[in-house]
Design an enzyme around this catalytic site. Sequence first.
Site, PDB file in Angstrom:
ATOM      1  N   GLU A 194       2.814  -0.400 -10.949  1.00  0.00           N
ATOM      2  CA  GLU A 194       4.194  -0.465 -10.432  1.00  0.00           C
ATOM      3  C   GLU A 194       5.130   0.493 -11.160  1.00  0.00           C
ATOM      4  O   GLU A 194       6.291   0.172 -11.419  1.00  0.00           O
ATOM      5  CB  GLU A 194       4.666  -1.930 -10.412  1.00  0.00           C
ATOM      6  CG  GLU A 194       3.817  -2.690  -9.386  1.00  0.00           C
ATOM      7  CD  GLU A 194       3.925  -4.188  -9.409  1.00  0.00           C
ATOM      8  OE1 GLU A 194       4.994  -4.685  -9.768  1.00  0.00           O
ATOM      9  OE2 GLU A 194       2.930  -4.842  -9.047  1.00  0.00           O
ATOM     10  N   GLY A 195       4.586   1.659 -11.487  1.00  0.00           N
ATOM     11  CA  GLY A 195       5.350   2.705 -12.173  1.00  0.00           C
ATOM     12  C   GLY A 195       4.984   2.745 -13.638  1.00  0.00           C
ATOM     13  O   GLY A 195       5.215   1.770 -14.362  1.00  0.00           O
ATOM     14  N   GLY A 215       0.720   9.232  -6.644  1.00  0.00           N
ATOM     15  CA  GLY A 215       0.763   8.064  -7.531  1.00  0.00           C
ATOM     16  C   GLY A 215       2.186   7.873  -7.994  1.00  0.00           C
ATOM     17  O   GLY A 215       3.010   7.255  -7.294  1.00  0.00           O
ATOM     18  N   SER A 216       2.517   8.480  -9.134  1.00  0.00           N
ATOM     19  CA  SER A 216       3.906   8.406  -9.619  1.00  0.00           C
ATOM     20  C   SER A 216       4.857   9.027  -8.601  1.00  0.00           C
ATOM     21  O   SER A 216       5.991   8.573  -8.433  1.00  0.00           O
ATOM     22  CB  SER A 216       4.031   9.143 -10.950  1.00  0.00           C
ATOM     23  OG  SER A 216       3.191   8.546 -11.907  1.00  0.00           O
ATOM     24  N   ALA A 262       0.838  -1.202   0.000  1.00  0.00           N
ATOM     25  CA  ALA A 262       0.000   0.000   0.000  1.00  0.00           C
ATOM     26  C   ALA A 262       0.870   1.248   0.000  1.00  0.00           C
ATOM     27  O   ALA A 262       1.304   1.726   1.059  1.00  0.00           O
ATOM     28  CB  ALA A 262      -0.925  -0.011   1.213  1.00  0.00           C
ATOM     29  N   LEU A 263       1.122   1.765  -1.204  1.00  0.00           N
ATOM     30  CA  LEU A 263       1.921   2.982  -1.355  1.00  0.00           C
ATOM     31  C   LEU A 263       1.055   4.122  -1.907  1.00  0.00           C
ATOM     32  O   LEU A 263       1.055   5.235  -1.379  1.00  0.00           O
ATOM     33  CB  LEU A 263       3.096   2.691  -2.312  1.00  0.00           C
ATOM     34  CG  LEU A 263       4.011   3.858  -2.662  1.00  0.00           C
ATOM     35  CD1 LEU A 263       4.748   4.382  -1.435  1.00  0.00           C
ATOM     36  CD2 LEU A 263       5.046   3.427  -3.712  1.00  0.00           C
ATOM     37  N   THR A 264       0.277   3.821  -2.954  1.00  0.00           N
ATOM     38  CA  THR A 264      -0.442   4.868  -3.693  1.00  0.00           C
ATOM     39  C   THR A 264      -1.540   5.529  -2.858  1.00  0.00           C
ATOM     40  O   THR A 264      -2.235   4.861  -2.094  1.00  0.00           O
ATOM     41  CB  THR A 264      -1.067   4.270  -4.969  1.00  0.00           C
ATOM     42  OG1 THR A 264      -0.018   3.653  -5.728  1.00  0.00           O
ATOM     43  CG2 THR A 264      -1.756   5.314  -5.819  1.00  0.00           C
ATOM     44  N   GLU A 265      -1.651   6.840  -3.050  1.00  0.00           N
ATOM     45  CA  GLU A 265      -2.717   7.631  -2.408  1.00  0.00           C
ATOM     46  C   GLU A 265      -3.336   8.533  -3.464  1.00  0.00           C
ATOM     47  O   GLU A 265      -2.750   8.713  -4.538  1.00  0.00           O
ATOM     48  CB  GLU A 265      -2.124   8.495  -1.282  1.00  0.00           C
ATOM     49  CG  GLU A 265      -1.470   7.666  -0.193  1.00  0.00           C
ATOM     50  CD  GLU A 265      -0.913   8.520   0.944  1.00  0.00           C
ATOM     51  OE1 GLU A 265      -1.069   9.759   0.911  1.00  0.00           O
ATOM     52  OE2 GLU A 265      -0.330   7.921   1.857  1.00  0.00           O
ATOM     53  N   PRO A 266      -4.485   9.136  -3.142  1.00  0.00           N
ATOM     54  CA  PRO A 266      -5.120   9.988  -4.154  1.00  0.00           C
ATOM     55  C   PRO A 266      -4.174  11.068  -4.701  1.00  0.00           C
ATOM     56  O   PRO A 266      -4.202  11.356  -5.887  1.00  0.00           O
ATOM     57  CB  PRO A 266      -6.302  10.602  -3.401  1.00  0.00           C
ATOM     58  CG  PRO A 266      -6.642   9.594  -2.345  1.00  0.00           C
ATOM     59  CD  PRO A 266      -5.337   8.966  -1.941  1.00  0.00           C
TER      60      PRO A 266
HETATM   61  C1  LIG Z   1      -4.873  -2.324 -11.550  1.00  0.00           C
HETATM   62  C2  LIG Z   1      -4.017  -1.495 -10.664  1.00  0.00           C
HETATM   63  C3  LIG Z   1      -3.437  -2.080  -9.529  1.00  0.00           C
HETATM   64  C4  LIG Z   1      -2.651  -1.306  -8.670  1.00  0.00           C
HETATM   65  N1  LIG Z   1      -2.125  -1.895  -7.538  1.00  0.00           N
HETATM   66  C5  LIG Z   1      -1.441  -1.118  -6.666  1.00  0.00           C
HETATM   67  C6  LIG Z   1      -0.974  -1.686  -5.429  1.00  0.00           C
HETATM   68  O1  LIG Z   1      -1.129  -2.874  -5.161  1.00  0.00           O
HETATM   69  N2  LIG Z   1      -0.350  -0.859  -4.539  1.00  0.00           N
HETATM   70  C7  LIG Z   1      -0.135   0.464  -4.804  1.00  0.00           C
HETATM   71  O2  LIG Z   1       0.445   1.148  -3.966  1.00  0.00           O
HETATM   72  N3  LIG Z   1      -0.549   1.021  -5.983  1.00  0.00           N
HETATM   73  C8  LIG Z   1      -1.202   0.276  -6.906  1.00  0.00           C
HETATM   74  N4  LIG Z   1      -1.637   0.812  -8.079  1.00  0.00           N
HETATM   75  C9  LIG Z   1      -1.348   2.212  -8.381  1.00  0.00           C
HETATM   76  C10 LIG Z   1      -0.282   2.413  -9.453  1.00  0.00           C
HETATM   77  O3  LIG Z   1       0.985   2.102  -8.934  1.00  0.00           O
HETATM   78  C11 LIG Z   1      -0.403   3.843  -9.944  1.00  0.00           C
HETATM   79  O4  LIG Z   1      -1.586   3.909 -10.727  1.00  0.00           O
HETATM   80  C12 LIG Z   1       0.783   4.320 -10.766  1.00  0.00           C
HETATM   81  O5  LIG Z   1       1.947   4.391  -9.981  1.00  0.00           O
HETATM   82  C13 LIG Z   1       0.533   5.684 -11.406  1.00  0.00           C
HETATM   83  O6  LIG Z   1       0.018   6.593 -10.488  1.00  0.00           O
HETATM   84  P1  LIG Z   1      -1.354   7.374 -10.831  1.00  0.00           P
HETATM   85  O7  LIG Z   1      -2.302   6.399 -11.384  1.00  0.00           O
HETATM   86  O8  LIG Z   1      -1.741   8.152  -9.646  1.00  0.00           O
HETATM   87  O9  LIG Z   1      -0.982   8.333 -12.036  1.00  0.00           O
HETATM   88  P2  LIG Z   1      -0.295   9.778 -11.962  1.00  0.00           P
HETATM   89  O10 LIG Z   1       0.989   9.703 -11.221  1.00  0.00           O
HETATM   90  O11 LIG Z   1      -1.298  10.762 -11.503  1.00  0.00           O
HETATM   91  O12 LIG Z   1       0.029  10.021 -13.490  1.00  0.00           O
HETATM   92  C14 LIG Z   1      -0.943  10.379 -14.468  1.00  0.00           C
HETATM   93  C15 LIG Z   1      -0.210  10.423 -15.812  1.00  0.00           C
HETATM   94  O13 LIG Z   1       0.833  11.401 -15.761  1.00  0.00           O
HETATM   95  C16 LIG Z   1       2.087  10.799 -16.056  1.00  0.00           C
HETATM   96  N5  LIG Z   1       3.126  11.407 -15.234  1.00  0.00           N
HETATM   97  C17 LIG Z   1       3.130  11.622 -13.887  1.00  0.00           C
HETATM   98  N6  LIG Z   1       4.282  12.179 -13.505  1.00  0.00           N
HETATM   99  C18 LIG Z   1       5.034  12.288 -14.609  1.00  0.00           C
HETATM  100  C19 LIG Z   1       6.355  12.787 -14.862  1.00  0.00           C
HETATM  101  N7  LIG Z   1       7.139  13.284 -13.893  1.00  0.00           N
HETATM  102  N8  LIG Z   1       6.809  12.767 -16.144  1.00  0.00           N
HETATM  103  C20 LIG Z   1       6.034  12.275 -17.150  1.00  0.00           C
HETATM  104  N9  LIG Z   1       4.789  11.812 -16.970  1.00  0.00           N
HETATM  105  C21 LIG Z   1       4.297  11.807 -15.715  1.00  0.00           C
HETATM  106  C22 LIG Z   1       1.907   9.321 -15.725  1.00  0.00           C
HETATM  107  O14 LIG Z   1       2.825   8.511 -16.427  1.00  0.00           O
HETATM  108  C23 LIG Z   1       0.465   9.112 -16.180  1.00  0.00           C
HETATM  109  O15 LIG Z   1       0.437   8.917 -17.575  1.00  0.00           O
HETATM  110  C24 LIG Z   1      -2.406   0.068  -8.973  1.00  0.00           C
HETATM  111  C25 LIG Z   1      -2.971   0.631 -10.127  1.00  0.00           C
HETATM  112  C26 LIG Z   1      -3.769  -0.124 -10.953  1.00  0.00           C
HETATM  113  C27 LIG Z   1      -4.348   0.512 -12.188  1.00  0.00           C
END
Ligand SMILES: Cc1cc2nc3c(=O)[nH]c(=O)nc-3n(C[C@H](O)[C@H](O)[C@H](O)COP(=O)(O)OP(=O)(O)OC[C@H]3O[C@@H](n4cnc5c(N)ncnc54)[C@H](O)[C@@H]3O)c2cc1C
Length: 382
Positions: free
Chosen positions: A358-359, A131-132, A124-128
């Site tokens: 996972e990124g 994300g990235s 559990a890493l991701t939050e609203p």
């Molecule tokens: C099916 C599924 C399972 C998941 N399981 C887990 C889990 O078990 N545990 C967990 O912690 N998370 C989980 N996640 C979350 C996942 O790791 C995140 O969705 C992912 O890291 C991207 O974050 P975000 O969706 O908030 O997108 P954002 O970070 O908001 O990005 C939105 C868009 O902007 C781009 N972007 C953002 N920053 C940059 C940058 N600096 N340069 C260029 N482009 C950028 C991204 O590539 C993307 O295209 C899951 C997601 C999904 C869809």
Amino acid sequence: MDFRLSEDQLMFKKMFADFCTNEVRPRGEQIDQTEQPPVDLLQKAVDQGFWAALVPEEMDGAGLDTYTYMLMLEELARADLSTALILSVHNSLVVKPLLDHGTDDQKDRYLEALAFGQMLGAFALTEPAAGSDGGALQTTAMPDGEDYLLKGTKIWVSNGELAGLFLVFARAPEGITAFLVERDTPGLKVGYREKTLGLRGVPCNTLYFDLARVPQANRLGREGHGLKIAQQALDLSRLGIAAIALGGSERALEEAVKFSIEHIQFGTPIAQKQAIYDYIADAKAQIEALRCLITYAAWLADSQQNFGQYASIAKLFGSRTAYQVTHKMLQVHGGYGYMKEYAIERYYRDCRALEIIEGTSQIQQFLIARDVYQAEGLKIRP
Ligand SMILES: Cc1cc2nc3c(=O)[nH]c(=O)nc-3n(C[C@H](O)[C@H](O)[C@H](O)COP(=O)(O)OP(=O)(O)OC[C@H]3O[C@@H](n4cnc5c(N)ncnc54)[C@H](O)[C@@H]3O)c2cc1C
């Protein structure tokens, strides 16, 4: 240079393939359509060592090296992507960090349960708003006597409603810190399960921490070392996503080859049409290139070298390969590929997630470019 598998690796590969072909593959469609995680199948997988893949033999685990672990994920994905992802999260993102950073007491308390089917792991890493940019997470961990009190919300936690143990990242006084949080911790609520495009057998939940009381003894590593722990785990899991992409692409190719031999248009199987066999050739070439990348990255890992950049390269290339291959193999099926009756429809949806989880691909591009520029003395930022 010797590309042959050792006797042990061959034995494991056959064991994985037997289980995945006989037990997992026949269930893929049902898992997708019912959106139910395959709990009974996961329990059967315990006996085959799938939950204890990375646990050393002296602790009664399978003791797989990185390459053999990649073979396991590839075979699972070829049979069903949801099952592959569930076991990848468990092994790469929970068992491995516990092995690498856990105290003897933490290993005593959790390793056996994780390895032998009593506790599935979740990460559990991701939050609203994180994300990235995982470093922007807002969940807090405030010391309170012998405990920490965790407060905040995590989203999209794969395995959420199945898991017995969560590896949770929260902000403590010294910085982002990792915690092992048991499911029945007071103040932790496993919430809403998302509806997803694919990977529908993987429950993906929100977690609410409302002053959840976690003992100090459950802090994994030192305060402030959480992001390092996450990063190290993500290196392995990203390589695992590449192996899942490989298995998914292989299955898509297999389905398209079978269909193109059986399906007749203009008096001959469509396999005889150049447009179709060009697709098949391109898919095969991408798949074999991906296999080489995974083999090399796993060799780096198994020879104790830094494999982070190659894990990112394999994940970027692998998830794109899976996306492109499933797209084209669906096209080979024509209208049949759009129908739920054909497995390619499911693989097309399931593989789409691999460029995000996972990124994202964009983050892998940043990480790869960062290393390239770093070698030239320039620091770039995300
Ligand atoms: C099916 C599924 C399972 C998941 N399981 C887990 C889990 O078990 N545990 C967990 O912690 N998370 C989980 N996640 C979350 C996942 O790791 C995140 O969705 C992912 O890291 C991207 O974050 P975000 O969706 O908030 O997108 P954002 O970070 O908001 O990005 C939105 C868009 O902007 C781009 N972007 C953002 N920053 C940059 C940058 N600096 N340069 C260029 N482009 C950028 C991204 O590539 C993307 O295209 C899951 C997601 C999904 C869809």
